[in-house]
Design a protein around this motif. Structure first.
Motif, PDB file in Angstrom:
ATOM      1  N   GLU A  67     -62.343  -4.254 -13.690  1.00 44.46           N
ATOM      2  CA  GLU A  67     -61.896  -5.494 -14.334  1.00 44.46           C
ATOM      3  C   GLU A  67     -60.484  -5.409 -14.912  1.00 44.46           C
ATOM      4  O   GLU A  67     -59.600  -6.193 -14.557  1.00 44.46           O
ATOM      5  CB  GLU A  67     -62.915  -5.817 -15.440  1.00 44.46           C
ATOM      6  N   GLU A  68     -60.266  -4.444 -15.791  1.00 45.90           N
ATOM      7  CA  GLU A  68     -58.962  -4.390 -16.481  1.00 45.90           C
ATOM      8  C   GLU A  68     -57.826  -4.030 -15.531  1.00 45.90           C
ATOM      9  O   GLU A  68     -56.683  -4.436 -15.746  1.00 45.90           O
ATOM     10  CB  GLU A  68     -59.018  -3.414 -17.667  1.00 45.90           C
ATOM     11  N   TYR A  71     -56.713  -7.380 -14.043  1.00 44.99           N
ATOM     12  CA  TYR A  71     -55.948  -8.197 -14.998  1.00 44.99           C
ATOM     13  C   TYR A  71     -54.580  -7.567 -15.274  1.00 44.99           C
ATOM     14  O   TYR A  71     -53.576  -8.264 -15.386  1.00 44.99           O
ATOM     15  CB  TYR A  71     -56.736  -8.389 -16.304  1.00 44.99           C
TER      16      TYR A  71
END
Ligand code: NAP
Length: 262
Positions: A67-68, A71
């Protein structure tokens, strides 16, 4: 047709090989600046070197199931290029196997690389598109329409989820000027296919295809880049199938047989 992509910024996940590479190349040829990612740094560096002949390329070795990382990649693309106009969630894998039973770990692997990665990609893109509009394209598969029972059984349902996700986020993002569409490729001659399919199996699948061959990666890149452009300004929540007419008739070899007998 001028797609109006000159100076626009496009992100392609999994841009070091196959369909993603062809898509990145086509964006560059249309005048866009392109950001790509993939896990293998050496392959990525090679792709960047080749693609840089066509325009400006930014690349990061990340895993889009994290996820990170997704982003952070989006943040750095905007730092580098100032905006994101188009985002293509291309990463996916079938992990083909012939056993009938899947372990929880294997199911999670399919879900993570095919579906979770697409959710993170859509959300990362929307962060930067919600104030200025943009286009997201998710790469599904013909396996979402035609089940690959007994071979890549879990892959098709995951790609069906990617197709459904495109409609769902099209609904969520419409008022912000963000279109979300889906491309559904049939068999395409990429490293993924070469790795998993033996020649006999490829011959069988192409014999079921009206055009009697696998796609070239650039034939899948074309609808992806079109949907990403303002030329597709009234298209959202839709799926474009580029399968060469696989499994659309009960007698797919008819035209070839007829021509051969003339
Ligand atoms: N080829 C076909 O016949 C076909 C048919 C229908 C649909 N599709 C779909 O089209 C898409 C592209 O397929 P392809 O055949 O071009 O695949 P490919 O040749 O295997 O290329 C996949 C690309 O994604 C990258 N990638 C894979 N997992 C990743 C991860 N977790 N994080 C970041 N990058 C990752 C790969 O680089 P690294 O391995 O270095 O990370 C590579 O750049 C997939 O979604 C596939 O399911 C393909």
């Amino acid at each position: 047709m001028d797609l109006g992509l000159q100076g626009k910024v496009a992100v392609v996940t999994g841009g070091s090989k196959g369909i993603g590479y062809a898509t990145a190349k086509l964006f560059l040829e249309e005048g866009a600046k392109v950001a790509i990612c993939a896990r293998d740094k050496a392959n990525l560096d090679k792709a960047v070197k080749e693609l840089s002949a066509y325009g400006e390329v930014y690349a990061e070795a990340i895993d889009v199931t994290e996820e990170e990382a997704v982003y952070g990649f989006a943040d750095r693309v905007v730092e580098r290029f100032g905006a994101i106009d188009a985002w293509v969630n291309n990463v996916g894998s079938s992990f083909a196997r012939k056993k009938a039973q899947y372990s929880g770990e294997e199911i999670d692997k399919h879900y993570t690389v095919n579906f979770r990665s697409a959710v993170f990609g859509c959300q990362a893109a929307f962060r930067y598109m919600k104030d200025r509009g943009g286009s997201i394209v998710n790469v599904s598969s013909l396996a979402a329409r035609c089940a690959t029972s007994g071979r890549a059984s879990i892959y098709g349902p995951m790609k069906a989820a990617v197709r459904s996700l495109s409609q769902t986020f099209a609904g969520e993002y419409a008022a912000y000027g963000v279109r979300v569409n889906c491309v559904m490729p049939g068999f395409t001659d990429t490293p993924l296919v070469r790795e998993h399919l033996d020649p006999a199996e490829l011959a069988y699948t192409t014999s079921e295809t009206l055009l009697n061959r696998a796609a070239r990666p650039e034939e899948i890149a074309a609808p992806i880049v079109f949907l990403s452009s303002d030329r597709a300004s009234f298209m959202t929540g839709t799926t474009v199938e580029a399968s060469g007419g696989r499994s659309v008739t009960l007698n797919p070899t008819y035209s070839w047989d007829k021509k051969a007998s003339e």
